[in-house]
Design a protein around this motif. Structure first.
Motif, PDB file in Angstrom:
ATOM      1  N   MET A   1      33.253  54.715  22.929  1.00 40.52           N
ATOM      2  CA  MET A   1      32.249  55.497  23.638  1.00 40.52           C
ATOM      3  C   MET A   1      32.820  56.062  24.944  1.00 40.52           C
ATOM      4  O   MET A   1      33.357  55.311  25.750  1.00 40.52           O
ATOM      5  N   ALA A   2      32.736  57.371  25.128  1.00 43.63           N
ATOM      6  CA  ALA A   2      33.259  57.969  26.363  1.00 43.63           C
ATOM      7  C   ALA A   2      32.118  58.434  27.255  1.00 43.63           C
ATOM      8  O   ALA A   2      31.065  58.837  26.757  1.00 43.63           O
ATOM      9  N   ILE A   3      32.349  58.344  28.577  1.00 47.34           N
ATOM     10  CA  ILE A   3      31.382  58.914  29.524  1.00 47.34           C
ATOM     11  C   ILE A   3      31.933  60.265  29.965  1.00 47.34           C
ATOM     12  O   ILE A   3      33.061  60.362  30.435  1.00 47.34           O
ATOM     13  N   ILE A   4      31.144  61.326  29.778  1.00 48.33           N
ATOM     14  CA  ILE A   4      31.578  62.682  30.132  1.00 48.33           C
ATOM     15  C   ILE A   4      30.845  63.111  31.392  1.00 48.33           C
ATOM     16  O   ILE A   4      29.613  63.262  31.379  1.00 48.33           O
ATOM     17  N   SER A   5      31.583  63.300  32.487  1.00 50.11           N
ATOM     18  CA  SER A   5      30.871  63.710  33.701  1.00 50.11           C
ATOM     19  C   SER A   5      31.059  65.182  34.033  1.00 50.11           C
ATOM     20  O   SER A   5      30.297  65.729  34.829  1.00 50.11           O
ATOM     21  N   ALA A  26      24.047  59.847  24.539  1.00 48.54           N
ATOM     22  CA  ALA A  26      23.087  59.583  25.617  1.00 48.54           C
ATOM     23  C   ALA A  26      23.173  60.740  26.601  1.00 48.54           C
ATOM     24  O   ALA A  26      24.264  61.223  26.908  1.00 48.54           O
ATOM     25  N   PHE A  27      22.010  61.212  27.061  1.00 49.96           N
ATOM     26  CA  PHE A  27      22.024  62.365  27.974  1.00 49.96           C
ATOM     27  C   PHE A  27      20.918  62.220  29.019  1.00 49.96           C
ATOM     28  O   PHE A  27      19.927  61.512  28.801  1.00 49.96           O
ATOM     29  N   PRO A  28      21.107  62.897  30.178  1.00 51.45           N
ATOM     30  CA  PRO A  28      20.108  62.783  31.234  1.00 51.45           C
ATOM     31  C   PRO A  28      18.899  63.667  30.954  1.00 51.45           C
ATOM     32  O   PRO A  28      19.042  64.755  30.381  1.00 51.45           O
ATOM     33  N   THR A  29      17.719  63.197  31.321  1.00 56.27           N
ATOM     34  CA  THR A  29      16.556  64.076  31.397  1.00 56.27           C
ATOM     35  C   THR A  29      16.023  63.915  32.824  1.00 56.27           C
ATOM     36  O   THR A  29      16.536  63.076  33.575  1.00 56.27           O
ATOM     37  N   GLU A  30      15.022  64.672  33.203  1.00 53.41           N
ATOM     38  CA  GLU A  30      14.492  64.534  34.565  1.00 53.41           C
ATOM     39  C   GLU A  30      13.740  63.211  34.747  1.00 53.41           C
ATOM     40  O   GLU A  30      13.512  62.781  35.876  1.00 53.41           O
ATOM     41  N   THR A  31      13.360  62.541  33.634  1.00 53.31           N
ATOM     42  CA  THR A  31      12.634  61.268  33.750  1.00 53.31           C
ATOM     43  C   THR A  31      13.605  60.090  33.757  1.00 53.31           C
ATOM     44  O   THR A  31      13.793  59.435  34.776  1.00 53.31           O
ATOM     45  N   VAL A  32      14.220  59.825  32.603  1.00 56.91           N
ATOM     46  CA  VAL A  32      15.193  58.740  32.441  1.00 56.91           C
ATOM     47  C   VAL A  32      16.248  59.229  31.442  1.00 56.91           C
ATOM     48  O   VAL A  32      16.069  60.289  30.829  1.00 56.91           O
ATOM     49  N   TYR A  33      17.329  58.466  31.271  1.00 53.28           N
ATOM     50  CA  TYR A  33      18.333  58.853  30.263  1.00 53.28           C
ATOM     51  C   TYR A  33      17.795  58.563  28.863  1.00 53.28           C
ATOM     52  O   TYR A  33      17.153  57.529  28.634  1.00 53.28           O
ATOM     53  N   THR A 154      20.640  56.231  35.495  1.00 50.58           N
ATOM     54  CA  THR A 154      21.991  56.747  35.775  1.00 50.58           C
ATOM     55  C   THR A 154      22.849  56.521  34.525  1.00 50.58           C
ATOM     56  O   THR A 154      22.529  55.656  33.687  1.00 50.58           O
ATOM     57  N   ALA A 155      23.972  57.261  34.440  1.00 47.07           N
ATOM     58  CA  ALA A 155      24.880  57.093  33.301  1.00 47.07           C
ATOM     59  C   ALA A 155      25.515  55.696  33.331  1.00 47.07           C
ATOM     60  O   ALA A 155      25.732  55.089  32.282  1.00 47.07           O
ATOM     61  N   ASP A 156      25.792  55.178  34.532  1.00 41.74           N
ATOM     62  CA  ASP A 156      26.368  53.830  34.630  1.00 41.74           C
ATOM     63  C   ASP A 156      25.406  52.787  34.067  1.00 41.74           C
ATOM     64  O   ASP A 156      25.827  51.832  33.407  1.00 41.74           O
ATOM     65  N   ALA A 157      24.117  52.977  34.334  1.00 48.61           N
ATOM     66  CA  ALA A 157      23.123  52.029  33.809  1.00 48.61           C
ATOM     67  C   ALA A 157      23.099  52.083  32.277  1.00 48.61           C
ATOM     68  O   ALA A 157      22.981  51.047  31.622  1.00 48.61           O
ATOM     69  N   ASP A 170      30.609  57.739  19.884  1.00 46.03           N
ATOM     70  CA  ASP A 170      29.378  58.051  20.626  1.00 46.03           C
ATOM     71  C   ASP A 170      29.724  58.477  22.057  1.00 46.03           C
ATOM     72  O   ASP A 170      30.813  58.173  22.551  1.00 46.03           O
ATOM     73  N   LEU A 171      28.797  59.174  22.701  1.00 43.28           N
ATOM     74  CA  LEU A 171      29.076  59.716  24.041  1.00 43.28           C
ATOM     75  C   LEU A 171      27.958  59.390  25.014  1.00 43.28           C
ATOM     76  O   LEU A 171      26.808  59.202  24.611  1.00 43.28           O
ATOM     77  N   ILE A 172      28.313  59.370  26.302  1.00 42.09           N
ATOM     78  CA  ILE A 172      27.300  59.350  27.363  1.00 42.09           C
ATOM     79  C   ILE A 172      27.580  60.552  28.263  1.00 42.09           C
ATOM     80  O   ILE A 172      28.681  60.678  28.807  1.00 42.09           O
ATOM     81  N   LEU A 173      26.604  61.454  28.411  1.00 42.67           N
ATOM     82  CA  LEU A 173      26.751  62.578  29.337  1.00 42.67           C
ATOM     83  C   LEU A 173      26.206  62.151  30.693  1.00 42.67           C
ATOM     84  O   LEU A 173      25.066  61.702  30.796  1.00 42.67           O
TER      85      LEU A 173
END
Ligand code: TXA
Ligand code: MG
Length: 322
Positions: A1-5, A26-33, A154-157, A170-173
């Motif tokens: 799994m990579a985190i893409i910043s 996993a991706f950010p939304t204005e509410t939660v990831y 947050t992506a770290d969380a 899998d990815l985390i944006l």
């Protein structure tokens, strides 16, 4: 799994391609990831439920890039729902509507309705546009946490919570900290008039002010025959025991408005100056309690105003029950 910043056009293209191939993004939304998966891919959705540890009768929200795609997923859309969508999308609101054949049992938990949301986060929107350009129809995205736990802002969380369960593909944006901080308002639009199933940043008051629509907060969900959030005893909960308004003991975590001083011996976890900051900081503060391995957190709840309703709803659900 990579985190893409560095979410550039090419990384978003790759992330969309990854979704089409059945991976979790996993991706950010204005509410939660959110933990995104192609909403039409049965095998990928089975993996999503496994990763979250979530019972499969709990329905998922389909995320689309624009209201224009709504009728792919929903039918018999009431006029008031169109008004809500026009006014509050893109934004922190989910509508529950009668489903089309595209919304299969494996995303709706066998219900004949489906939750739909258009997020306003620029990365979420860009990812969904790219996903649709590559032939995708919608992305289901539950909050990117283990079932029953605190949603990540947050992506770290997300990484702390799920990295042991995700695959290398899998990815985390990483799109920074979510602005709102609590999950979207969920509105049941399957009846003659709307009801709020989960309070959020779009409030009953805002809906009345903008549209003149009176909307009830649904307390008795039992007779709705739909699987609504928070029917469980404990939800949105950290490992630490959460007490509302209780006395603090030495070593307890403490969350309250900045105007309230920290009791002697307590460990301050957040000091929001108003309800918007309270929502924005709450989940991070609960996570901090766990990372400090605190046993107890005492929370002085916010006033029931604006997003305060949503915060108090989540606090009641994560409160320690004997
Ligand atoms: O802000 C949000 O809504 C976030 C972001 C990522 O979009 N998503 C989110 O999804 O909170 P989730 O799955 O963690 O919570 C959605 C809640 C669940 O409790 C689920 O039971 C309820 O929405 N839900 C989804 N579809 C539903 C439906 N058709 N009928 C009733 N409740 C539904
Ligand atoms: Mg959730």
């Amino acid at each position: 799994m990579a985190i893409i910043s560095n979410c550039t056009t090419s990384t978003l293209k790759n992330a969309a391609k990854s979704l089409i191939s059945g991976n979790l993004v996993a991706f950010p939304t204005e509410t939660v990831y959110g933990l995104g998966v192609d909403a039409t891919n049965k095998a990928a959705i089975a993996k999503l439920y496994r990763v979250k540890g979530r019972p499969t009768d709990h329905p998922l929200i389909v995320h689309i890039s624009s209201m224009a795609n709504l009728d792919k997923w929903a039918r018999d859309i009431p006029e008031y729902a169109i008004k809500l969508a026009r006014t509050f999308w893109p934004g922190p609101m989910t509508l529950i509507l009668p489903r089309t054949d595209l919304a299969k049992d494996f995303i709706t938990g066998n219900q004949d309705n489906v939750g739909i949301r258009v997020s306003s986060h620029p990365f979420a929107l860009a990812l969904l546009k790219e996903f649709e350009a590559q032939g995708g129809l919608g992305v289901v995205a539950p909050s990117a946490n283990k079932f029953g736990k605190v949603s990540p802002t947050t992506a770290d969380a997300v990484s702390e919570e799920l990295s042991d369960f995700l695959s290398p593909t899998d990815l985390i944006l990483d799109g920074g900290t979510c602005r709102v901080g609590v999950e979207s308002t969920i509105i049941n639009c399957t009846q003659d008039s709307p009801t709020i199933l989960r309070p959020g940043a779009v409030t009953a008051e805002m809906i009345y002010q903008r549209l003149g629509i009176t909307i009830q907060l649904s307390i008795d969900e039992g007779n709705l025959k739909i699987k609504a959030p928070g029917l469980l005893q404990s939800h949105y909960a950290p490992a630490a025991r959460v007490f509302l308004l209780g006395d603090t003991q030495p070593g307890d975590g403490f969350i309250a408005y900045s105007s309230i001083p920290t009791p002697i011996g307590a460990i301050r976890l957040a000091s929001p100056k108003d309800n918007d900051e309270y929502a924005n900081q709450l989940y991070q503060a609960l996570r901090l309690a766990d990372s400090k391995r605190l046993q107890r957190v005492v929370v002085i709840p916010p006033i029931n105003e604006g997003i305060g309703f949503a915060i108090n709803d989540r606090l009641k659900k994560c409160e320690y029950k004997l």
